[in-house]
Design a protein around this motif. Structure first.
Motif, PDB file in Angstrom:
ATOM      1  N   PRO A 194      18.151  21.492   1.197  1.00 29.68           N
ATOM      2  CA  PRO A 194      19.550  21.111   1.334  1.00 29.68           C
ATOM      3  C   PRO A 194      20.158  20.711   0.001  1.00 29.68           C
ATOM      4  O   PRO A 194      19.477  20.241  -0.903  1.00 29.68           O
ATOM      5  CB  PRO A 194      19.479  19.904   2.293  1.00 29.68           C
ATOM      6  CG  PRO A 194      18.122  19.320   2.037  1.00 29.68           C
ATOM      7  CD  PRO A 194      17.233  20.499   1.745  1.00 29.68           C
ATOM      8  N   ALA A 195      21.487  20.916  -0.079  1.00 30.75           N
ATOM      9  CA  ALA A 195      22.186  20.473  -1.278  1.00 30.75           C
ATOM     10  C   ALA A 195      22.145  18.962  -1.356  1.00 30.75           C
ATOM     11  O   ALA A 195      22.194  18.275  -0.345  1.00 30.75           O
ATOM     12  CB  ALA A 195      23.642  20.964  -1.236  1.00 30.75           C
ATOM     13  N   GLN A 196      22.049  18.427  -2.574  1.00 32.56           N
ATOM     14  CA  GLN A 196      21.953  16.986  -2.753  1.00 32.56           C
ATOM     15  C   GLN A 196      23.331  16.361  -2.644  1.00 32.56           C
ATOM     16  O   GLN A 196      24.306  16.891  -3.168  1.00 32.56           O
ATOM     17  CB  GLN A 196      21.359  16.668  -4.126  1.00 32.56           C
ATOM     18  CG  GLN A 196      19.925  17.140  -4.266  1.00 32.56           C
ATOM     19  CD  GLN A 196      19.020  16.462  -3.255  1.00 32.56           C
ATOM     20  OE1 GLN A 196      19.132  15.274  -3.016  1.00 32.56           O
ATOM     21  NE2 GLN A 196      18.132  17.214  -2.648  1.00 32.56           N
ATOM     22  N   PRO A 197      23.471  15.220  -1.980  1.00 30.60           N
ATOM     23  CA  PRO A 197      24.755  14.547  -1.893  1.00 30.60           C
ATOM     24  C   PRO A 197      25.171  14.006  -3.248  1.00 30.60           C
ATOM     25  O   PRO A 197      24.359  13.743  -4.119  1.00 30.60           O
ATOM     26  CB  PRO A 197      24.485  13.403  -0.894  1.00 30.60           C
ATOM     27  CG  PRO A 197      23.026  13.155  -0.979  1.00 30.60           C
ATOM     28  CD  PRO A 197      22.415  14.501  -1.262  1.00 30.60           C
ATOM     29  N   GLU A 198      26.495  13.848  -3.411  1.00 31.53           N
ATOM     30  CA  GLU A 198      27.013  13.353  -4.677  1.00 31.53           C
ATOM     31  C   GLU A 198      26.611  11.905  -4.890  1.00 31.53           C
ATOM     32  O   GLU A 198      26.462  11.133  -3.961  1.00 31.53           O
ATOM     33  CB  GLU A 198      28.543  13.463  -4.683  1.00 31.53           C
ATOM     34  CG  GLU A 198      29.019  14.913  -4.620  1.00 31.53           C
ATOM     35  CD  GLU A 198      30.527  14.971  -4.638  1.00 31.53           C
ATOM     36  OE1 GLU A 198      31.146  13.898  -4.729  1.00 31.53           O
ATOM     37  OE2 GLU A 198      31.063  16.078  -4.593  1.00 31.53           O
ATOM     38  N   LYS A 229      28.175  29.243  -1.788  1.00 31.29           N
ATOM     39  CA  LYS A 229      28.419  27.841  -1.460  1.00 31.29           C
ATOM     40  C   LYS A 229      28.029  27.510  -0.029  1.00 31.29           C
ATOM     41  O   LYS A 229      27.798  26.359   0.310  1.00 31.29           O
ATOM     42  CB  LYS A 229      29.900  27.499  -1.691  1.00 31.29           C
ATOM     43  CG  LYS A 229      30.348  27.555  -3.140  1.00 31.29           C
ATOM     44  CD  LYS A 229      31.782  27.114  -3.286  1.00 31.29           C
ATOM     45  CE  LYS A 229      32.731  28.059  -2.563  1.00 31.29           C
ATOM     46  NZ  LYS A 229      34.149  27.697  -2.790  1.00 31.29           N
ATOM     47  N   ASN A 240      23.266  27.118   2.348  1.00 30.47           N
ATOM     48  CA  ASN A 240      22.458  26.131   3.055  1.00 30.47           C
ATOM     49  C   ASN A 240      23.070  25.662   4.369  1.00 30.47           C
ATOM     50  O   ASN A 240      22.461  24.866   5.091  1.00 30.47           O
ATOM     51  CB  ASN A 240      22.206  24.906   2.164  1.00 30.47           C
ATOM     52  CG  ASN A 240      21.149  25.192   1.110  1.00 30.47           C
ATOM     53  OD1 ASN A 240      20.291  26.054   1.299  1.00 30.47           O
ATOM     54  ND2 ASN A 240      21.208  24.485  -0.002  1.00 30.47           N
ATOM     55  N   SER A 247      26.921  21.323   7.622  1.00 30.69           N
ATOM     56  CA  SER A 247      27.484  21.774   6.348  1.00 30.69           C
ATOM     57  C   SER A 247      26.385  21.973   5.316  1.00 30.69           C
ATOM     58  O   SER A 247      25.297  21.400   5.410  1.00 30.69           O
ATOM     59  CB  SER A 247      28.514  20.766   5.836  1.00 30.69           C
ATOM     60  OG  SER A 247      27.887  19.537   5.513  1.00 30.69           O
ATOM     61  N   ASP A 290      26.113  20.887   2.345  1.00 26.51           N
ATOM     62  CA  ASP A 290      25.720  19.668   1.631  1.00 26.51           C
ATOM     63  C   ASP A 290      25.147  18.606   2.568  1.00 26.51           C
ATOM     64  O   ASP A 290      24.781  17.514   2.128  1.00 26.51           O
ATOM     65  CB  ASP A 290      26.904  19.091   0.848  1.00 26.51           C
ATOM     66  CG  ASP A 290      28.075  18.692   1.746  1.00 26.51           C
ATOM     67  OD1 ASP A 290      27.951  18.764   2.992  1.00 26.51           O
ATOM     68  OD2 ASP A 290      29.137  18.319   1.194  1.00 26.51           O
ATOM     69  N   ARG A 291      25.057  18.918   3.844  1.00 27.84           N
ATOM     70  CA  ARG A 291      24.517  18.017   4.880  1.00 27.84           C
ATOM     71  C   ARG A 291      25.276  16.681   4.933  1.00 27.84           C
ATOM     72  O   ARG A 291      24.718  15.666   5.307  1.00 27.84           O
ATOM     73  CB  ARG A 291      23.021  17.755   4.664  1.00 27.84           C
ATOM     74  CG  ARG A 291      22.150  18.985   4.854  1.00 27.84           C
ATOM     75  CD  ARG A 291      22.306  19.560   6.273  1.00 27.84           C
ATOM     76  NE  ARG A 291      21.320  20.591   6.543  1.00 27.84           N
ATOM     77  CZ  ARG A 291      21.531  21.902   6.372  1.00 27.84           C
ATOM     78  NH1 ARG A 291      22.695  22.323   5.917  1.00 27.84           N
ATOM     79  NH2 ARG A 291      20.579  22.776   6.643  1.00 27.84           N
ATOM     80  N   GLN A 292      26.565  16.737   4.637  1.00 22.49           N
ATOM     81  CA  GLN A 292      27.404  15.552   4.751  1.00 22.49           C
ATOM     82  C   GLN A 292      28.373  15.637   5.923  1.00 22.49           C
ATOM     83  O   GLN A 292      29.097  14.694   6.201  1.00 22.49           O
ATOM     84  CB  GLN A 292      28.192  15.339   3.449  1.00 22.49           C
ATOM     85  CG  GLN A 292      27.328  14.914   2.277  1.00 22.49           C
ATOM     86  CD  GLN A 292      26.621  13.599   2.545  1.00 22.49           C
ATOM     87  OE1 GLN A 292      27.254  12.558   2.673  1.00 22.49           O
ATOM     88  NE2 GLN A 292      25.293  13.637   2.655  1.00 22.49           N
ATOM     89  N   SER A 305      16.901  16.172   5.957  1.00 21.84           N
ATOM     90  CA  SER A 305      18.096  16.642   5.263  1.00 21.84           C
ATOM     91  C   SER A 305      19.366  16.036   5.845  1.00 21.84           C
ATOM     92  O   SER A 305      20.424  16.086   5.209  1.00 21.84           O
ATOM     93  CB  SER A 305      18.174  18.175   5.335  1.00 21.84           C
ATOM     94  OG  SER A 305      18.541  18.610   6.630  1.00 21.84           O
TER      95      SER A 305
END
Length: 451
Positions: free
Chosen positions: A62-66, A134, A137, A173, A175-177, A358
């Motif tokens: 998963p994309a890492q959260p900001e 984009k 994931n 999503s 970014d898993r947010q 994730s």
């Protein structure tokens, strides 16, 4: 995420991470004899066909959260990380115990390999994934609540095939947010494609109510119907039956809901007064299935109660009372893994753990529940049809992994309250980068209208 074609690679085995500091860890509705639509051809009762287990696709990282999240979010992350640490401690508790625990949970999960085989044969007819890097994931998981009455579910009515009592398209999503859970009305009239039965024969394409797809051809037929209806590729699916649902609710110590009115329903096994209640597994099953004795008796209102319940369940599972308490966490893991039948990509403990890991930083205010925009079906007002262009706007936003906003039940929206999109610039076709707005709720909402 599984690849769109070809044979997926075998995933690398993932062990849950060890805790850094152990001391820091603190449906079918009540009227069982439902009147059926006269048009569909009568299918034979089906069960997912046994077959060789398919290779499991690799689950993408998963994309890492900001960085720089607000303090409440950091606290939530610490609590969820502690919960993951508790699981790691359970599984790393030494020698034979760890081996037994891991393989007990891993062995609980039933694998639906037959669905993967059928979908692979029909690959050319399925939607392709969004090619935008984009969205790579992002994942779409179909959650199917089966009203199968065989085995331990026989107490809820006579056997007669199985249908999808509840079907939810869950979009996660990239970014898993964010997560959006879209309920598809079981009574919606939709085009169901030709589907393979358990005996190898095929049904004909036909216009029928949505929940017939599961009886025609199980999960594969339901997935194909959802994909044709939405244009969205389904990456994974999970099937939960009545008994499994009850066990999960009991494992977390019950779930809080709010009733607008008294309900006394013998068939649903509910005898409750208006106001807040903490429901046991048996009561919760009645709550999400009851129809005639609550509200206006519509399936739309029943779906709304299911969404309220799921939002409350998400908060309960994320609470420290569950994730930080091994005495509650183990029964939850045991019951959850026992309750589901999954596609090969989610049918191992490591696969499910990777997915859960994730999602652990996802804020509850970003978990949305709504119903696919619907309206009465002109030929039979006891049935539904999807509303356009609103339904198309919703599905396009999910396909492109764009945010979807929901207005809570306390906010007046246009339409009949059954998921119809409210007025917004996007809904009228302008400003395509804006998030469409729909009637629904988020997981952070408190019961009885309180926050």
């Amino acid at each position: 995420m599984s690849s769109s074609s070809g044979t997926p690679e075998q995933p690398e085995h993932r062990e849950p991470p060890a805790a850094a500091d152990p001391d820091s860890a603190a449906e079918s509705e009540s009227d069982i004899s439902e009147a059926e639509h006269p048009e569909p051809e009568q299918p034979e009762a089906t069960q997912p066909e046994a077959g060789p287990e398919q290779p499991k696709p690799e689950h993408p990282e998963p994309a890492q959260p900001e960085a720089g999240a607000a303090k409440p979010r950091r606290r939530r992350r610490r609590l969820l990380a502690a919960g993951a640490g508790t699981l790691a401690l359970l599984l790393a508790a030494g020698g034979g115990t760890a081996w037994w625990a891991y393989h007990r949970l891993d062995g609980n999960i039933h694998t639906d390999a037959a669905t993967g085989r059928i979908l692979q044969q029909e690959e050319s007819a399925r939607p392709q994934r969004n090619p935008d890097p984009k969205t790579y994931n992002a994942e779409n998981i179909l959650l199917i609540g089966s009203d199968d009455r065989s085995g331990s579910n026989a107490q809820y009515g006579p056997a007669g095939g199985q249908r999808s009592d509840t079907t939810i398209l869950l979009h996660l999503s990239a970014d898993r947010q964010r997560a959006v859970a879209v309920s598809i009305p079981r009574d919606a009239m939709v085009q169901v494609p030709a589907c393979e039965r358990a005996d190898g024969s095929h049904t004909r394409p036909q216009l029928v109510q949505f929940n017939w797809a599961f009886e025609f051809g199980g999960a594969a037929c339901t997935i194909r119907t959802v994909e044709d209806l939405t244009g969205i590729r389904v990456d994974h699916h999970l099937i939960v039956d009545f008994s499994g649902f009850k066990k999960m609710v009991d494992a977390v110590g019950g779930v809080d809901v709010c009733l607008d009115q008294d309900v006394h329903d013998k068939d649903a096994r509910l005898d409750l007064t208006a106001g807040p209640h903490r429901l046991s597994g048996e009561q919760a099953l009645g709550f999400v299935r009851v129809r005639e004795t609550l509200g206006d008796g519509s399936d739309t209102e029943r779906i709304g109660r299911q969404q309220e319940f799921l939002g409350s369940l998400v908060k309960k599972v994320q609470s420290d009372g569950v994730l930080l308490n091994p005495a509650k966490l183990w029964p939850l893991l045991d019951s959850a893994t026992s309750a589901i039948t999954a596609d090969p990509g989610l049918s191992s403990l490591s696969d499910l753990y990777g997915l859960a890991e994730s999602l652990r930083s996802m804020p509850t205010e970003n978990v949305a529940f709504l119903t696919a925009p619907r309206e009465p079906y002109p030929a039979d007002h006891n049935r539904d049809q999807l509303v356009q262009p609103q339904a198309g706007l919703l599905f396009k936003a999910l396909e492109e992994d764009r945010p979807v906003q929901v207005l809570s039940d306390s906010v007046t929206t246009a339409g009949d309250g059954g998921g119809t999109a409210s007025p917004s610039p996007f809904a009228t076709g302008s400003a395509s980068d804006e998030a469409p707005i729909f009637h629904g709720r988020t997981a952070d909402q408190e019961i009885c209208g309180k926050r």
